[in-house]
Scaffold this motif. Structure first.
Motif: not given
Length: 263
Positions: A34-35, A47-52, A67-70, A72-82
């Protein structure tokens, strides 16, 4: 119950507290990377360990940076929670206590930027990745989108636009494997309702009422069948279920204790 989310990646906006934090926790429990985005981190999010990612999502620059940082961090996105919402409490108060004739353009603009355009901009930015991965967008709205006149009027109108955006994405990208779902909470026991300097408390002061008195008045007026507020965890469970593999798309799922009586 295995939601078949292990190994997936997700971006959660407004992830530092309240509903967003509960979503981050549940996704990580399910094995999702998660980002989480918000203006500021919180100890609970760390504490969750997610990337902020610290960004202002009411700006085009902020959504582009996320969007750019996510990616790069994740390599691709499966889920977007707006999920981002509320923002400056004073803005919400203004929309709740000011009439249509008196609420200035700046208030409308800011609310639309935060609650609608952030989701639109971020959805457009990550749609190529979602198409590639047959991903899902969950837009966290509000029952205010159905009960618009109750206020805050600018917030409710922005959420109504967000509901419509869900249907546009579902219709235009469904045949390419992308689902879009709206989850609409009613009142939730977050700081918006419970903090002594939160939205409800400030509206109470504007109206010459006590915080506790206004909470009870609103609960009675709204008429939830369960007689209580939802918890962030209850809302998060519905969001994560909606994000998991299923055949739900274009729908608006309510978690409001039975406030909205019509289908």
């Amino acid at each position: 119950m295995d939601l078949q989310l292990s190994g997936k990646t997700a971006v959660v906006t407004g992830g530092s507290k309240g509903i967003g934090l509960a979503v981050v926790r549940l996704l990580i429990e399910e094995g999702v990377r998660v980002v989480a985005a918000s203006r500021r981190p919180t100890p609970e999010l760390k504490e969750t360990g997610a990337t902020h990612v610290a960004v202002d999502l009411s700006t085009a620059e902020g959504t582009a940076e996320l969007a750019d940082r996510a990616l790069r961090e994740l390599g691709g996105i499966d889920l977007l929670i707006n999920n981002v919402g509320v923002g400056d409490t004073e803005d919400m108060v203004q929309g709740a206590v000011t009439s249509l004739l008196d609420l200035p353009d700046d208030a409308w603009r800011h609310s639309l930027d935060l609650h609608f355009f952030s989701a639109l901009r971020l959805s457009r930015a990550v749609l190529p990745s979602l198409v590639e991965r047959r991903g899902t967008i969950v837009n966290v709205s509000s029952i205010g989108a159905r009960l618009v006149g109750g206020g805050p009027i600018d917030y409710n109108v922005a959420k109504a636009a967000l509901n419509a955006l869900t249907k546009v994405v579902a219709e235009q990208y469904g045949d390419r494997g992308v689902r879009a779902v709206t989850v609409s909470p009613g009142p939730v026991s977050t700081g918006v309702w419970t903090d002594p300097d939160g939205f409800i408390a400030r509206v109470a002061r504007e109206q010459g009422l006590t915080h506790e008195g206004l909470v009870e008045q609103l609960k009675e007026r709204m008429g939830a069948s369960t007689g209580r507020l939802s918890t962030p965890e209850e809302v998060a469970r519905l969001i994560v279920f909606a994000a998991a593999p299923n055949n739900i798309t274009g729908a608006d799922l309510l978690v409001d204790g039975g406030i909205v009586k019509s289908a």
